[in-house]
Design a protein around this motif. Structure first.
Motif, PDB file in Angstrom:
ATOM      1  N   UNK A   1       5.601  30.990 -23.582  1.00  0.00           N
ATOM      2  CA  UNK A   1       5.331  32.271 -24.243  1.00  0.00           C
ATOM      3  C   UNK A   1       4.045  32.208 -25.067  1.00  0.00           C
ATOM      4  N   UNK A   2       3.834  31.096 -25.747  1.00  0.00           N
ATOM      5  CA  UNK A   2       2.625  30.951 -26.569  1.00  0.00           C
ATOM      6  C   UNK A   2       1.386  30.951 -25.672  1.00  0.00           C
ATOM      7  N   UNK A   3       1.486  30.281 -24.544  1.00  0.00           N
ATOM      8  CA  UNK A   3       0.333  30.272 -23.635  1.00  0.00           C
ATOM      9  C   UNK A   3       0.011  31.696 -23.172  1.00  0.00           C
ATOM     10  N   UNK A   4       1.058  32.476 -22.877  1.00  0.00           N
ATOM     11  CA  UNK A   4       0.829  33.866 -22.434  1.00  0.00           C
ATOM     12  C   UNK A   4       0.204  34.682 -23.563  1.00  0.00           C
ATOM     13  N   UNK A   5       0.730  34.530 -24.760  1.00  0.00           N
ATOM     14  CA  UNK A   5       0.225  35.318 -25.893  1.00  0.00           C
ATOM     15  C   UNK A   5      -1.206  34.928 -26.249  1.00  0.00           C
ATOM     16  N   UNK A   6      -1.548  33.646 -26.027  1.00  0.00           N
ATOM     17  CA  UNK A   6      -2.892  33.165 -26.369  1.00  0.00           C
ATOM     18  C   UNK A   6      -3.902  33.312 -25.220  1.00  0.00           C
ATOM     19  N   UNK A   7      -3.471  33.861 -24.102  1.00  0.00           N
ATOM     20  CA  UNK A   7      -4.393  34.027 -22.963  1.00  0.00           C
ATOM     21  C   UNK A   7      -4.720  32.713 -22.280  1.00  0.00           C
ATOM     22  N   UNK A   8      -3.734  31.786 -22.246  1.00  0.00           N
ATOM     23  CA  UNK A   8      -4.026  30.455 -21.678  1.00  0.00           C
ATOM     24  C   UNK A   8      -3.079  30.080 -20.536  1.00  0.00           C
ATOM     25  N   UNK A   9      -2.704  31.050 -19.739  1.00  0.00           N
ATOM     26  CA  UNK A   9      -1.762  30.745 -18.653  1.00  0.00           C
ATOM     27  C   UNK A   9      -2.420  30.085 -17.451  1.00  0.00           C
ATOM     28  N   UNK A  10      -3.720  30.153 -17.383  1.00  0.00           N
ATOM     29  CA  UNK A  10      -4.424  29.614 -16.203  1.00  0.00           C
ATOM     30  C   UNK A  10      -3.988  28.171 -15.932  1.00  0.00           C
ATOM     31  N   UNK A  11      -3.577  27.910 -14.696  1.00  0.00           N
ATOM     32  CA  UNK A  11      -3.198  26.551 -14.303  1.00  0.00           C
ATOM     33  C   UNK A  11      -1.798  26.144 -14.725  1.00  0.00           C
ATOM     34  N   UNK A  12      -1.066  27.037 -15.398  1.00  0.00           N
ATOM     35  CA  UNK A  12       0.283  26.698 -15.870  1.00  0.00           C
ATOM     36  C   UNK A  12       1.225  26.539 -14.674  1.00  0.00           C
ATOM     37  N   UNK A  13       2.002  25.473 -14.688  1.00  0.00           N
ATOM     38  CA  UNK A  13       2.956  25.252 -13.585  1.00  0.00           C
ATOM     39  C   UNK A  13       4.372  25.532 -14.067  1.00  0.00           C
ATOM     40  N   UNK A  14       4.972  26.542 -13.463  1.00  0.00           N
ATOM     41  CA  UNK A  14       6.362  26.838 -13.805  1.00  0.00           C
ATOM     42  C   UNK A  14       7.257  25.914 -12.982  1.00  0.00           C
TER      43      UNK A  14
END
Ligand code: AMP
Ligand code: GLY
Length: 426
Positions: A314-327
């Motif tokens: 959630x923090x990554x989404x709120x901070x605009x840092x989802x790029x490259x995130x692996x779910x």
């Protein structure tokens, strides 16, 4: 960090359950919460539409992450309220502003958005009371069934599927002239009927990139075999057999990517969940609706399948840092069966004493409409509890859900016995 979840249903319980497990979460608050969220979070008596009281609470309790569960405060502008205040705008916030929330708050807006960005959807035309005669004329040329939709929020009730011209004319008149759904039906969409199987797809976006969460199927009608009136949702399963990698690839390229791109092109800074209600029509995805939040009861099967630390995501989404995130998703099956008050979705009684909760050992009992009074847990809504089972197969997960459900009792409890059955026989 301290986290605040806004809402009080099964969706918010499940988010709280997951966030409480996070390494990053210190103090967790749910406003207003229910008798279940109280077990691992602190319930706060705040109304979800009282933005100034919520803002004060956030400042006083050093909240660093706010997650909004339901659509109503988003459509009313809770994020805009936070962004307009220098002390609040630095708080990580999950949920779009009023501009993005129109995707759910106005079906006329979302239809125009889909048309503009070539996102597959049913054809539709919008009418108002001033153009009712054109609307009636239009209906005479339509094939039936036809779908009439109130433009605005109508608590899930604003859709009428009319099987013939007479019903359609009557419904259009009562929506536009008698404002059957209040202000929500001042504009009405007359939409082509799509025949197929529905699927709920969820993404979390930071406005630029996105992750696709596990898909789910929900069961909306009150009666077995999908009969009777619509409800908020009587059960859900995840994964869904017909959401094959090939189909999901089409969803990604034809729906998700153009949606995120389209929002960006419109200058809408969207940080939050998008729930895409899809119809699978002969293997092709068509968007029925967007919601600017997670689904309920879908969240009750989606979140248990997510392995990652939820606060980090959630923090990554709120901070605009989802790029490259692996779910990382569990291959297990999750099912949920919703236990409702007798009479729901019509009138029902509250304050029934719930027995047997402690007898449920291997399922997750999710509270939705419950409240604590002295040492008792009482019913406090239509949808009272959801029982989630996790298993290696759909059958096993369902067995766990149903075993749990049979242990729970109150006067006039009802649940559907056929959740997931249609998928077992596909
Ligand atoms: P909505 O409030 O938009 O989710 O619509 C409620 C329900 O109506 C959906 O879940 C579908 O089952 C049904 N529905 C909505 N639009 C259509 C459509 N164009 N064709 C067929 N069914 C629809
Ligand atoms: N389960 C459908 C919804 O949350 O709108």
């Amino acid at each position: 960090m301290n986290v605040l979840i806004i809402g009080s249903g099964g969706r918010e319980f499940t988010m709280a359950w997951k966030i409480a497990q996070s390494f990053h979460c210190d103090q967790l608050y749910v406003a207003p919460g229910n008798a279940g969220t109280d077990l691992f979070a602190e319930n706060v008596e705040l109304s979800m539409n009282d933005f100034s009281a919520i803002g004060e609470f956030v400042l006083q309790n050093d909240i660093e992450l706010v997650v909004v569960g339901p659509e109503e405060p988003l459509v009313k502008g809770i994020r805009d309220y936070f962004h307009a205040d220098d002390r609040l705008k630095t708080v990580a916030f999950i949920g779009p502003g009023q501009d993005g929330a129109q995707l759910e708050g106005s079906k006329d807006f979302s239809k125009a958005f889909m048309e503009k960005y070539n996102i597959p959807t049913a054809k539709a035309k919008t009418f108002t009371v001033d153009s009712i005669n054109d609307g009636l004329e239009y209906l005479r040329k339509c094939d039936f069934p036809i779908v009439l939709k109130a433009d605005g929020l109508a608590a899930g009730k604003g859709v009428i599927i009319a099987g013939d011209l007479e019903t359609a004319e009557k419904s259009l008149r009562s929506m536009l002239v008698e404002e059957q759904f209040g202000e929500a039906s001042r504009k009405v969409l007359v939409e082509e009927f799509l025949a197929g199987i529905e699927l709920s797809v969820f993404i979390l976006t930071d406005g630029e990139d996105f992750v696709v969460l596990p898909e789910a199927k929900d069961y909306k009608r009150i009666g077995e075999g999908d009969t009777g009136p619509n409800t908020g949702g009587m059960g859900a399963v995840s994964p869904v057999k017909f959401a094959t990698p090939g189909f999901m690839e089409k969803v990604k390229s034809q729906v998700i990517e153009p949606t995120v791109q389209g929002l960006k092109s419109e200058g809408i800074d969207y940080k939050g969940f998008i729930f895409i209600g899809l119809m699978n029509v002969a293997g092709e995805p068509y968007v029925i609706e967007y919601n600017v939040r997670m689904g309920d009861p879908e969240t009750q099967v989606v979140i248990p399948r997510i392995k990652n630390d939820f606060v980090e995501l959630l923090i990554k989404a709120a901070d605009g840092k989802l790029k490259g995130y692996k779910l990382e998703t569990s291959p297990s099956f999750a099912t949920t069966v919703v236990l409702v008050s007798g009479g729901y979705p019509g009138s029902y009684e509250k304050n029934k004493s719930i027995q047997g909760l402690a007898d449920v050992t291997n399922a997750l009992v999710i509270h939705a409409g419950t409240k604590q009074q002295d040492y008792e847990i009482l019913t406090n809504g239509g949808r009272v509890l959801a029982v989630t089972g996790i298993g290696d197969t759909l059958e096993e997960a369902l067995k766990i859900s149903y075993h749990g459900a049979t242990n729970i009792r109150w006067e006039n409890v009802y649940y559907r016995k056929d959740i997931g059955k249609d998928i077992l026989t596909l």
